[in-house]
Each structure stands twice: as structure tokens, then as C-alpha cells.
Design a protein around this motif. Structure first.
Motif, PDB file in Angstrom:
ATOM      1  N   GLY A  80       0.812  -1.206   0.000  1.00 10.12           N
ATOM      2  CA  GLY A  80       0.000   0.000   0.000  1.00 10.12           C
ATOM      3  C   GLY A  80       0.849   1.260   0.000  1.00 10.12           C
ATOM      4  N   PRO A  81       0.400   2.311   0.709  1.00 11.82           N
ATOM      5  CA  PRO A  81       1.158   3.564   0.752  1.00 11.82           C
ATOM      6  C   PRO A  81       2.585   3.390   1.246  1.00 11.82           C
ATOM      7  CG  PRO A  81      -1.055   3.904   1.598  1.00 11.82           C
ATOM      8  CD  PRO A  81      -0.904   2.424   1.403  1.00 11.82           C
ATOM      9  N   ALA A  82       2.810   2.454   2.179  1.00 12.61           N
ATOM     10  CA  ALA A  82       4.167   2.231   2.688  1.00 12.61           C
ATOM     11  C   ALA A  82       5.091   1.739   1.580  1.00 12.61           C
ATOM     12  CB  ALA A  82       4.142   1.226   3.837  1.00 12.61           C
ATOM     13  N   ALA A  83       4.564   0.913   0.682  1.00 12.30           N
ATOM     14  CA  ALA A  83       5.364   0.433  -0.445  1.00 12.30           C
ATOM     15  C   ALA A  83       5.701   1.581  -1.389  1.00 12.30           C
ATOM     16  CB  ALA A  83       4.608  -0.663  -1.193  1.00 12.30           C
ATOM     17  N   VAL A 109      -2.058   6.362  -1.978  1.00 15.33           N
ATOM     18  CA  VAL A 109      -0.754   6.072  -2.588  1.00 15.33           C
ATOM     19  C   VAL A 109      -0.212   7.284  -3.342  1.00 15.33           C
ATOM     20  CG1 VAL A 109      -1.073   3.585  -2.698  1.00 15.33           C
ATOM     21  CG2 VAL A 109      -1.776   4.989  -4.628  1.00 15.33           C
ATOM     22  N   LEU A 110      -1.095   8.124  -3.889  1.00 13.20           N
ATOM     23  CA  LEU A 110      -0.617   9.360  -4.500  1.00 13.20           C
ATOM     24  C   LEU A 110       0.007  10.259  -3.440  1.00 13.20           C
ATOM     25  CD1 LEU A 110      -3.489  10.192  -7.027  1.00 13.20           C
ATOM     26  CD2 LEU A 110      -1.201   9.357  -7.570  1.00 13.20           C
ATOM     27  N   ALA A 111      -0.612  10.288  -2.262  1.00  8.91           N
ATOM     28  CA  ALA A 111      -0.055  11.077  -1.164  1.00  8.91           C
ATOM     29  C   ALA A 111       1.296  10.540  -0.729  1.00  8.91           C
ATOM     30  CB  ALA A 111      -1.020  11.085   0.018  1.00  8.91           C
ATOM     31  N   ALA A 112       1.494   9.230  -0.875  1.00  9.06           N
ATOM     32  CA  ALA A 112       2.756   8.601  -0.467  1.00  9.06           C
ATOM     33  C   ALA A 112       3.845   8.737  -1.524  1.00  9.06           C
ATOM     34  CB  ALA A 112       2.520   7.128  -0.152  1.00  9.06           C
TER      35      ALA A 112
END
Length: 231
Positions: A80-83, A109-112
Motif C-alpha cells: 500500500g502507501p508504505a510500499a 498512494v498518491l499522497a505517499a
């Protein structure tokens, strides 16, 4: 050619001149991973880089930074976002290819730091267009997702505007574009500590704590240009 195992994995090795786009793959499903590898291998102007089943495996290859990484969200280890954040912080440009297409998934994920989002129904032509758009520094979102993202990007018509200072709006806008605290500091000519102080005040004023929540808020307020969607 890149050395790969039967499952389509292998270390990154230059196949074409340095002007080509280096495209790596992080996908834990063997059949889809192999299919993506074949697609990338056949794209003009692209070099197939590392092909891995997890973010940890990909990072172990120490692939040269600056390339595009086709990234699944549901992986062993970081996901997810962490990836997306881990791939971004290693200097790469993650382009998510996922079966998940919910608004929260995409915005998070865009934020990440993800530079684009495709569904796994994307055809070869769309994958090629997305890779080139992201490699050129742009953002690409699958047309099947563009509708609700554009809805999110419209400024809200009702209610008062956020009581943010001009500097806080700048910080929030850059955060929503996927920039890290250190990148925001560099862009605005301020310290990382000052950036974090601004973010603390923004969180106090808005009640939003997570970066994904702040991104959604910025888009809704028309502060971020992150979702100028290419379809």
C-alpha cells in the motif's frame, strides 16, 4: 539481456542506451509479473530493470534511481502507501498497477509519492502511455478512475475556506503533490523543522492527521495541482 529466473525475476542490468526509460516491476503474482515483464521488454525506448516479488526484494537489487517502477499494492512485507513511499524514497517513480481501485486507495498512494495509478485491466498501449508520462515527470491515472478523482479535485462550493496562511497553503499543496518534508523545505527555502511546524498547525486547524487525509483535503479545497489527470 537481464538475467531472470523462471518466475520472471532478476537483477537490473542495462539493456539499451542510458537515454532509455528504466522500468522495474514489483508484483507478487508470478503470472502477472511475467506478463508485465514481457510487455515492458517489448516497449520501444524502455529497458526492463529489476523484476521482484516484494519491495524488499526490489530494493536489494540497488537499481539505479530515476526509473519507473510498476508497483502492486498488495505485497508481502511493505504494501500500500508504505510500499509507494519506500520506492519513492529510494529515488524511483512508482506507477501503481493494482486490482484495487477505490478512491481512498488511489489518494493514499498518491499522497505517499506514487506518480500514477493503473488498474490491472490496463492494456499494453495504456501501460506504455503511462510509463512515458511518469518518466517525463507527469502523473497518469487510468481513465476508469479519472471520474471520481476529478470530482475530488473540484473545489468545494459550500462552507468557509480553510483559515490557512499563504505559507501553510504552500506547504499543504506540496504535501498533496507527494513531496517529502525535506523536499518541501528545499522548494520553499525553509528548514525541515519549520515545515513540520507548519504541518502541525495545519493538522490543528483541520483536524486531519494523516498525509492521505491532508492530501484529500487539499484536493477538495483546490490547493493541490496533483490531480491534473492525464487520460
Amino acid at each position: 539481456m537481464t538475467t531472470r529466473t523462471d518466475e520472471g525475476r532478476g537483477p537490473a542490468m542495462p539493456l539499451t542506451p542510458d537515454t532509455s526509460i528504466l522500468v522495474s516491476i514489483v508484483e507478487d503474482h508470478p503470472l502477472y509479473r511475467m506478463a508485465l515483464a514481457r510487455v515492458v521488454d517489448g516497449l520501444p525506448g524502455c529497458t526492463l530493470g529489476a523484476v521482484a516479488g516484494s519491495v524488499e526484494e526490489f530494493l536489494a537489487y540497488r537499481t539505479r534511481p530515476g526509473g519507473v517502477v510498476l508497483l502492486d499494492l498488495h505485497l508481502p512485507g511493505r504494501q500500500g502507501p508504505a510500499a509507494a513511499l519506500a520506492v519513492t524514497e529510494a529515488g524511483h517513480r512508482p506507477l501503481v498497477v493494482s486490482a484495487q481501485a477505490g478512491q481512498a486507495d488511489v489518494l493514499a498512494v498518491l499522497a505517499a509519492g506514487a506518480r500514477g495509478y493503473l488498474t490491472k485491466s490496463a492494456e499494453e498501449r495504456e501501460i506504455a502511455a503511462a510509463v512515458r508520462q511518469v518518466a517525463d515527470g507527469g502523473t497518469y491515472v487510468s481513465p476508469t478512475l479519472a471520474g471520481f478523482l476529478l470530482d475530488s479535485a473540484r473545489p468545494r462550493q459550500a462552507g468557509p475556506r480553510l483559515a490557512l496562511t499563504p505559507r501553510e497553503r504552500e506547504v499543504l499543496g506540496l504535501l498533496a503533490e507527494g513531496e517529502r518534508d525535506v523536499d518541501i523545505a528545499r522548494a520553499l527555502g525553509i528548514s525541515v523543522r519549520t515545515v513540520r511546524s507548519h504541518l502541525d498547525r495545519i493538522r490543528e486547524k483541520t483536524g486531519q492527521r494523516r498525509r492521505s487525509e491532508l492530501t484529500r483535503l487539499a484536493i477538495g479545497e483546490g490547493i493541490s495541482s496533483r490531480l491534473r489527470v492525464t487520460v
